[in-house]
Scaffold this motif. Structure first.
Motif, mmCIF file in Angstrom:
data_model
loop_
_atom_site.group_PDB
_atom_site.id
_atom_site.type_symbol
_atom_site.label_atom_id
_atom_site.label_comp_id
_atom_site.label_asym_id
_atom_site.label_seq_id
_atom_site.Cartn_x
_atom_site.Cartn_y
_atom_site.Cartn_z
ATOM 1 N N ASP A 20 0.822 -1.213 0.000
ATOM 2 C CA ASP A 20 0.000 0.000 0.000
ATOM 3 C C ASP A 20 0.854 1.260 0.000
ATOM 4 O O ASP A 20 0.425 2.300 -0.517
ATOM 5 C CB ASP A 20 -0.917 0.011 1.232
ATOM 6 N N THR A 21 2.049 1.176 0.571
ATOM 7 C CA THR A 21 2.912 2.350 0.701
ATOM 8 C C THR A 21 3.626 2.676 -0.607
ATOM 9 O O THR A 21 3.678 3.836 -1.034
ATOM 10 C CB THR A 21 3.958 2.123 1.802
ATOM 11 N N ALA A 22 4.193 1.644 -1.246
ATOM 12 C CA ALA A 22 4.961 1.859 -2.476
ATOM 13 C C ALA A 22 5.142 0.525 -3.193
ATOM 14 O O ALA A 22 5.129 -0.533 -2.557
ATOM 15 C CB ALA A 22 6.325 2.476 -2.163
ATOM 16 N N PRO A 23 5.333 0.546 -4.508
ATOM 17 C CA PRO A 23 5.499 -0.705 -5.248
ATOM 18 C C PRO A 23 6.860 -1.357 -5.045
ATOM 19 O O PRO A 23 6.992 -2.575 -5.163
ATOM 20 C CB PRO A 23 5.310 -0.303 -6.705
ATOM 21 N N VAL A 24 7.888 -0.541 -4.734
ATOM 22 C CA VAL A 24 9.253 -1.055 -4.580
ATOM 23 C C VAL A 24 9.865 -0.398 -3.344
ATOM 24 O O VAL A 24 9.727 0.817 -3.152
ATOM 25 C CB VAL A 24 10.118 -0.755 -5.828
ATOM 26 N N HIS A 25 10.538 -1.211 -2.526
ATOM 27 C CA HIS A 25 11.122 -0.707 -1.288
ATOM 28 C C HIS A 25 12.605 -1.066 -1.226
ATOM 29 O O HIS A 25 13.011 -2.161 -1.648
ATOM 30 C CB HIS A 25 10.431 -1.322 -0.067
ATOM 31 N N LEU A 37 12.849 -4.643 -2.851
ATOM 32 C CA LEU A 37 11.718 -5.558 -2.719
ATOM 33 C C LEU A 37 10.559 -5.070 -3.572
ATOM 34 O O LEU A 37 10.110 -3.922 -3.440
ATOM 35 C CB LEU A 37 11.272 -5.665 -1.259
ATOM 36 N N VAL A 38 10.038 -5.948 -4.447
ATOM 37 C CA VAL A 38 8.917 -5.630 -5.336
ATOM 38 C C VAL A 38 7.664 -6.311 -4.779
ATOM 39 O O VAL A 38 7.700 -7.522 -4.483
ATOM 40 C CB VAL A 38 9.199 -6.113 -6.777
ATOM 41 N N THR A 39 6.562 -5.570 -4.634
ATOM 42 C CA THR A 39 5.412 -6.097 -3.892
ATOM 43 C C THR A 39 4.105 -6.185 -4.671
ATOM 44 O O THR A 39 3.200 -6.901 -4.242
ATOM 45 C CB THR A 39 5.152 -5.229 -2.648
ATOM 46 N N ARG A 40 3.951 -5.448 -5.756
ATOM 47 C CA ARG A 40 2.650 -5.409 -6.432
ATOM 48 C C ARG A 40 2.604 -6.393 -7.599
ATOM 49 O O ARG A 40 3.597 -6.608 -8.282
ATOM 50 C CB ARG A 40 2.340 -3.985 -6.898
ATOM 51 N N TYR A 41 1.411 -6.940 -7.833
ATOM 52 C CA TYR A 41 1.266 -8.052 -8.775
ATOM 53 C C TYR A 41 1.856 -7.754 -10.148
ATOM 54 O O TYR A 41 2.674 -8.534 -10.662
ATOM 55 C CB TYR A 41 -0.217 -8.432 -8.922
ATOM 56 N N GLU A 42 1.440 -6.673 -10.767
ATOM 57 C CA GLU A 42 1.885 -6.400 -12.136
ATOM 58 C C GLU A 42 3.402 -6.241 -12.204
ATOM 59 O O GLU A 42 4.045 -6.710 -13.147
ATOM 60 C CB GLU A 42 1.184 -5.160 -12.692
ATOM 61 N N ASP A 43 3.982 -5.593 -11.206
ATOM 62 C CA ASP A 43 5.433 -5.401 -11.191
ATOM 63 C C ASP A 43 6.164 -6.713 -10.937
ATOM 64 O O ASP A 43 7.205 -6.984 -11.545
ATOM 65 C CB ASP A 43 5.815 -4.386 -10.115
ATOM 66 N N VAL A 44 5.632 -7.528 -10.020
ATOM 67 C CA VAL A 44 6.258 -8.826 -9.730
ATOM 68 C C VAL A 44 6.202 -9.719 -10.960
ATOM 69 O O VAL A 44 7.204 -10.350 -11.341
ATOM 70 C CB VAL A 44 5.576 -9.502 -8.528
ATOM 71 N N ARG A 45 5.042 -9.798 -11.593
ATOM 72 C CA ARG A 45 4.898 -10.641 -12.780
ATOM 73 C C ARG A 45 5.845 -10.182 -13.892
ATOM 74 O O ARG A 45 6.503 -11.013 -14.546
ATOM 75 C CB ARG A 45 3.452 -10.614 -13.273
ATOM 76 N N THR A 300 20.647 -6.248 -5.808
ATOM 77 C CA THR A 300 19.808 -7.424 -5.595
ATOM 78 C C THR A 300 18.335 -7.046 -5.600
ATOM 79 O O THR A 300 17.932 -6.080 -4.927
ATOM 80 C CB THR A 300 20.149 -8.091 -4.252
ATOM 81 N N VAL A 301 17.547 -7.818 -6.349
ATOM 82 C CA VAL A 301 16.103 -7.610 -6.420
ATOM 83 C C VAL A 301 15.400 -8.856 -5.886
ATOM 84 O O VAL A 301 15.680 -9.975 -6.322
ATOM 85 C CB VAL A 301 15.641 -7.341 -7.865
ATOM 86 N N TRP A 302 14.502 -8.640 -4.927
ATOM 87 C CA TRP A 302 13.642 -9.715 -4.428
ATOM 88 C C TRP A 302 12.206 -9.401 -4.849
ATOM 89 O O TRP A 302 11.745 -8.271 -4.700
ATOM 90 C CB TRP A 302 13.708 -9.809 -2.905
ATOM 91 N N VAL A 303 11.515 -10.406 -5.352
ATOM 92 C CA VAL A 303 10.100 -10.231 -5.689
ATOM 93 C C VAL A 303 9.272 -11.013 -4.678
ATOM 94 O O VAL A 303 9.565 -12.172 -4.378
ATOM 95 C CB VAL A 303 9.794 -10.706 -7.131
#
Length: 389
Positions: A20-25, A37-45, A300-303
């Motif tokens: 809810d705060t941001a798509p990437v942290h 860290l990537v958290t939203r569906y469209e961005d993760v996919r 490093t990117v974590w989804v």
């Protein structure tokens, strides 16, 4: 993301706040180093399918990623590879997970499930992880590879040491790696001397007869990955699915009434309480923009698979277990070229495990205690699942 903030017990609450705060942290990753860290569906996919995000650790900026330290003989596996090597090796092993092969395994899987339930007796109490959810997939994957019975308990102990390290024994992971390296070395030698009608013997033939089709390290690493992932993901999926059902009596009753719904229900269990909170880490080979945030090359990117699968922008009312939900596109088992190779087998095992439980243990219930989760920020699995029956 400190586990003390509730990530272990209530990960979906934590990920909801982050999403809810941001798509990437910008976060501290599981290995203690900075990461995104990537958290939203469209961005993760999109990230899962973006080949600019490499799995090869060679693309990590030096000093920015630690990860699990494995020797080369176990590290040359698909979870660390990009095309063309990834394509070559995946094609070789994909024959083990064709629809025809999986269908042929259904009867042996059900036989194993029945044997495990027979051992429980008609009534009592048990830890369903230890007595059922764990031994079923380890039996199936070891049978597929042709691994002798007397080494299966050892392997389960080793994998637990890697996935859920004991802070009191930091050397436990190194000991497990050394033990597995020795085990696989002896196993491959035995299979070469006495090949059988199993997947590992087939892979050895590919290696020895094909020459450049598999290196020796790739052969051993592939064996390790198939056994490791084939066990770990499935035991978590089965345990999580059973817990979700027992916590939702109306859904449990509906599934008992119509077992034909089990395959579709397994997809909802995977979305709702999947076996992994995070996907495999990735490293941009160039600066990449994700969710409006530019991630520098080499970082490093974590989804978050679990955050994506609970994203209300993709799945309405996502925190509700709904066995009639359209789960198409869930990311519990990945997406793109790195989609879980063993997903068809994991699905079949979970379907059969649930079907046997519903048929044979009609009074299965939870005692009055909280579920105990493994203390991992990456894997979502139960330490134990106490039940009465």
């Amino acid at each position: 993301m400190d586990p003390a903030d509730g990530l272990i017990e209530h990960p979906y609450d934590v990920y909801r706040r982050l999403r809810d705060t941001a798509p990437v942290h910008r976060i501290t990753g599981p290995d203690g180093t900075p990461a995104w860290l990537v958290t939203r569906y469209e961005d993760v996919r999109a990230a899962l399918g973006d080949q600019r995000l490499s799995l090869d650790k060679a693309h990590a900026t030096p000093g920015t990623y630690k990860g699990l330290a494995l020797p080369p003989a176990l590290d040359a596996n698909l979870s660390n590879m990009d095309p063309p090597d990834h394509t070559r090796i995946r094609r070789l092993v994909s024959q083990a997970f064709t629809p025809r092969r999986i269908e042929a395994l259904r009867k042996p899987i059900r036989r194993t499930a029945d044997e495990l339930l027979d051992a429980l007796g008609p009534h009592g109490t048990t830890d369903l992880v230890a007595s059922y959810a764990a031994p079923l997939p380890i039996t199936v994957i070891c049978d597929l590879l042709g691994i002798p019975d007397d080494h299966r308990l050892d392997f389960r102990t080793w994998t637990d040491s890697l996935v859920i390290p004991d802070p009191a024994r930091p050397e436990g992971g190194r000991e497990a790696v050394a033990a597995m390296l020795g085990f696989f070395t002896r196993l491959l030698a035995d299979k070469r001397a006495t090949p059988g009608d199993d997947l590992l013997s087939d892979l050895i033939r590919v290696r020895d007869e094909g020459g450049d089709r598999l290196t020796e390290d790739e052969l051993m690493s592939l064996t390790f990955l198939i056994l490791f992932a084939g066990y770990e993901n499935t035991v978590r999926l089965i345990g999580n699915a059973v817990l979700a059902l027992l916590q939702h009596p109306a859904q449990l009753a509906a599934l008992r009434e119509n077992p034909a719904r089990i395959p579709a229900a397994v997809e909802e269990f995977a979305r709702y309480e999947g076996p992994a909170l995070l996907g495999i880490r990735r490293f941009p080979v160039e600066d990449v923009t994700i969710g409006g945030v530019t991630v520098p090359a080499g970082e490093t990117v974590w989804v978050s698979l679990s955050a994506a699968n609970r994203d209300p922008a993709r799945f309405p009312d996502p925190d509700r277990l709904d066995l009639d939900r359209d789960t198409s596109g869930h990311l519990a088992l990945g997406h793109g070229i790195h989609y879980c190779l063993g997903a068809p087998l994991a699905r079949a095992e979970t379907e059969i495990a649930l079907g046997a439980l519903l048929e044979r243990l009609p009074d299965l219930a939870l005692p009055d205690e909280e579920p105990r989760w493994h203390p991992s920020v990456r894997a979502r699995g139960l330490r134990a699942l106490p039940v009465t029956y």
